[in-house]
Design an enzyme around this catalytic site. Structure first.
Site, short mmCIF file in Angstrom:
data_model
loop_
_atom_site.label_atom_id
_atom_site.label_comp_id
_atom_site.label_asym_id
_atom_site.label_seq_id
_atom_site.Cartn_x
_atom_site.Cartn_y
_atom_site.Cartn_z
N GLY A 26 0.85 -1.19 0.00
CA GLY A 26 0.00 0.00 0.00
C GLY A 26 0.88 1.24 0.00
CB SER A 52 -3.22 -8.53 -3.36
OG SER A 52 -2.80 -7.19 -3.24
CB SER A 54 -1.09 -4.26 -4.10
OG SER A 54 -1.98 -3.50 -3.34
CG ASP A 84 -1.53 -0.24 12.21
OD1 ASP A 84 -0.34 -0.56 12.30
OD2 ASP A 84 -1.92 0.85 11.77
CG HIS A 109 1.32 2.69 14.07
ND1 HIS A 109 1.68 3.50 15.12
CD2 HIS A 109 -0.03 2.78 13.97
CE1 HIS A 109 0.58 4.04 15.64
NE2 HIS A 109 -0.46 3.61 14.96
N GLY A 135 2.55 7.28 3.73
CA GLY A 135 3.43 6.45 2.91
C GLY A 135 3.88 7.12 1.63
CG ASP A 192 0.78 7.51 14.45
OD1 ASP A 192 1.54 8.09 13.65
OD2 ASP A 192 -0.24 6.90 14.10
CD GLU A 196 -3.80 8.04 13.65
OE1 GLU A 196 -3.01 8.24 12.70
OE2 GLU A 196 -4.05 6.90 14.09
CB SER A 253 -5.17 39.99 9.17
OG SER A 253 -6.19 39.33 9.92
N1 LIG Z 1 4.84 5.81 11.11
C1 LIG Z 1 3.89 6.55 10.60
O1 LIG Z 1 3.83 7.78 10.78
C2 LIG Z 1 2.86 5.88 9.75
C3 LIG Z 1 2.02 6.66 8.95
C4 LIG Z 1 1.05 6.02 8.20
C5 LIG Z 1 0.95 4.62 8.26
N2 LIG Z 1 1.80 3.91 9.05
C6 LIG Z 1 1.69 2.45 9.15
O2 LIG Z 1 1.98 1.83 7.92
C7 LIG Z 1 1.32 0.57 7.86
C8 LIG Z 1 0.62 0.46 6.53
O3 LIG Z 1 -0.11 1.63 6.30
P1 LIG Z 1 -0.44 2.11 4.82
O4 LIG Z 1 -0.84 3.54 4.92
O5 LIG Z 1 0.64 1.72 3.88
O6 LIG Z 1 -1.74 1.20 4.51
P2 LIG Z 1 -2.44 0.90 3.11
O7 LIG Z 1 -2.03 1.89 2.07
O8 LIG Z 1 -3.90 0.76 3.42
O9 LIG Z 1 -1.84 -0.51 2.67
C9 LIG Z 1 -2.11 -1.63 3.40
C10 LIG Z 1 -1.52 -2.85 2.73
O10 LIG Z 1 -1.79 -3.92 3.61
C11 LIG Z 1 -2.36 -5.00 2.91
N3 LIG Z 1 -3.30 -5.74 3.75
C12 LIG Z 1 -4.35 -5.25 4.44
N4 LIG Z 1 -4.98 -6.25 5.08
C13 LIG Z 1 -4.30 -7.38 4.77
C14 LIG Z 1 -4.46 -8.73 5.12
N5 LIG Z 1 -5.45 -9.14 5.92
N6 LIG Z 1 -3.58 -9.64 4.63
C15 LIG Z 1 -2.58 -9.24 3.82
N7 LIG Z 1 -2.36 -7.96 3.45
C16 LIG Z 1 -3.22 -7.05 3.92
C17 LIG Z 1 -3.10 -4.35 1.75
O11 LIG Z 1 -3.21 -5.35 0.79
P3 LIG Z 1 -3.94 -5.18 -0.63
O12 LIG Z 1 -2.98 -4.38 -1.43
O13 LIG Z 1 -4.08 -6.59 -1.06
O14 LIG Z 1 -5.23 -4.47 -0.36
C18 LIG Z 1 -2.16 -3.19 1.38
O15 LIG Z 1 -1.19 -3.63 0.47
C19 LIG Z 1 0.40 0.54 9.07
O16 LIG Z 1 1.05 -0.20 10.08
C20 LIG Z 1 0.29 2.00 9.46
O17 LIG Z 1 0.00 2.24 10.82
C21 LIG Z 1 2.75 4.50 9.79
#
Ligand SMILES: NC(=O)c1ccc[n+]([C@@H]2O[C@H](COP(=O)([O-])OP(=O)(O)OC[C@H]3O[C@@H](n4cnc5c(N)ncnc54)[C@H](OP(=O)(O)O)[C@@H]3O)[C@@H](O)[C@H]2O)c1
Length: 334
Positions: A26, A52, A54, A84, A109, A135, A192, A196, A253
């Site tokens: 993602g 998927s 993706s 998460d 996270h 991301g 975090d 948010e 202002s």
């Molecule tokens: N550190 C920070 O400031 C920060 C900021 C934002 C996010 N994050 C963290 O980054 C992580 C991902 O976030 P993101 O924004 O990249 O999310 P995202 O864009 O929604 O992507 C999620 C990915 O996870 C996959 N997924 C979801 N459920 C699944 C499952 N049951 N089995 C297998 N794959 C699954 C999805 O698969 P598909 O492609 O198949 O749908 C997608 O590829 C999270 O842990 C989030 O908390 C951290």
């Protein structure tokens, strides 16, 4: 030393010598994978669930895509970059049954570890490598020669190399260009989520919506109310991002600043108990449990709340305002 660490000080060796499986492609997954490869960490497999959406994107980007089971079985290190709320299910169904002894785990996270969704065994390095921002920004800033600020933490150091791996991972996704700092899972998770919920997303939307409704109730047109409570947010956010709150006040202002100083106190007094309740709710893990329970119910609660937002009159006003601006930009309006 507590940092910041920059890329020249960080050895990517602990990462380059390991076979890496990235679960999820993602916003974070794709950006991490592309940055890692550009930094010379090329022993990467992308792990995606069956069907998927993706998969074509990851393959078009030139990555090998495998099932979660297969990728986990062949990896020394797993970066769990999936949603998460899915971490527990992914751990229970795919990582725990397939992981070779000694395989490490990186999350970006603190959520699933700090709120006890996962309990990796004693042979597993458990590390946090959090690039602070969405991301897409991880890749966009990297392509411009920069990076996001990164925070690392170690929950368990089985190999004796966990801190080195976490720092190398952050450096390899570009954070070594902006600064890499130590944190704890607890600190990152609370900061975090509080940020948010109370401020950046929930708090800001609540204020905007309340302001819009009050203006409309006072007889102001929905278009004007939208512009003054939502559309202009970007200009203020940009100023705060570039100059801080004090610098933003200096750039607006005096009328706006005087009034804002006067009402900041009463608004803070009103929201303080709500914020304190959020801190308690998040710290106790109650929010995490509710969210994972909703995920287990196919996100029924999320879908209900999302539909309610979509139907708010503010959205129709926004469509009109943004449509008019876009038509003007592309020349279709005179
Ligand atoms: N550190 C920070 O400031 C920060 C900021 C934002 C996010 N994050 C963290 O980054 C992580 C991902 O976030 P993101 O924004 O990249 O999310 P995202 O864009 O929604 O992507 C999620 C990915 O996870 C996959 N997924 C979801 N459920 C699944 C499952 N049951 N089995 C297998 N794959 C699954 C999805 O698969 P598909 O492609 O198949 O749908 C997608 O590829 C999270 O842990 C989030 O908390 C951290």
């Amino acid at each position: 030393m507590s940092g910041p660490f920059y890329e020249a000080e960080i050895d990517l060796g602990p990462l380059k010598t390991r076979r890496l499986a990235l679960i999820g492609y993602g916003n974070h997954g794709r950006s991490h994978a592309l940055n890692l490869r550009d930094m010379g960490v090329d022993n990467i497999v992308i792990a995606l669930r069956d069907g998927s959406p993706s998969r074509p994107k990851a393959q078009a980007d030139g990555f090998t895509v495998e099932s979660l089971d297969q990728a986990v079985a062949g990896a020394d290190l797993v970066a769990l970059l999936a949603a998460d709320e899915a971490h527990k299910q992914i751990w229970d169904d795919h990582i725990a049954p397939n992981r070779p002894d000694g395989q490490g785990l990186i999350v970006c996270h603190g959520f699933s570890i700090d709120y006890d969704m996962l309990d990796p065994p004693s042979d597993c390095d458990v590390m946090l490598a959090a690039a602070k921002g969405p991301g897409g920004a991880v890749r966009a800033s990297f392509e411009k020669g920069g990076g996001l600020v990164g925070f690392w933490a170690v929950h368990r150091d089985a190999s004796g190399e966990a801190a080195a791996i976490a720092k190398a991972y952050l450096a390899a996704i570009g954070c070594g260009r902006a600064g890499i700092y130590p944190t704890s899972f607890k600190e990152e998770a609370l900061a975090d989520i509080l940020g948010e919920q109370a401020v950046l997303v929930g708090g800001m939307c609540a204020l905007a919506r309340e302001g819009f409704e009050q203006l409309v109730a006072a007889g102001i047109s929905e278009r004007m109310a939208y512009i003054d409570t939502v559309h202009e947010l970007k200009y203020i956010a940009d100023l705060i991002h570039e100059r801080g709150i004090h610098g933003m006040y200096a750039a607006i202002s005096d009328t706006a600043e005087f009034g804002a100083h006067e009402v900041e106190g009463p608004i803070r007094d009103a929201v303080r108990p709500v914020f304190q309740a959020i801190v308690k709710d998040v710290t106790a893990g109650d929010f995490a449990r509710r969210w994972v329970a909703d995920y287990d119910q196919q996100r029924a609660g999320l879908h209900r709340m999302r539909a309610a937002v979509k139907d708010h009159p503010l959205e129709a006003a926004g469509l009109q305002v943004r449509g008019a601006v876009a038509r003007r930009k592309d020349g279709s309006a005179t």
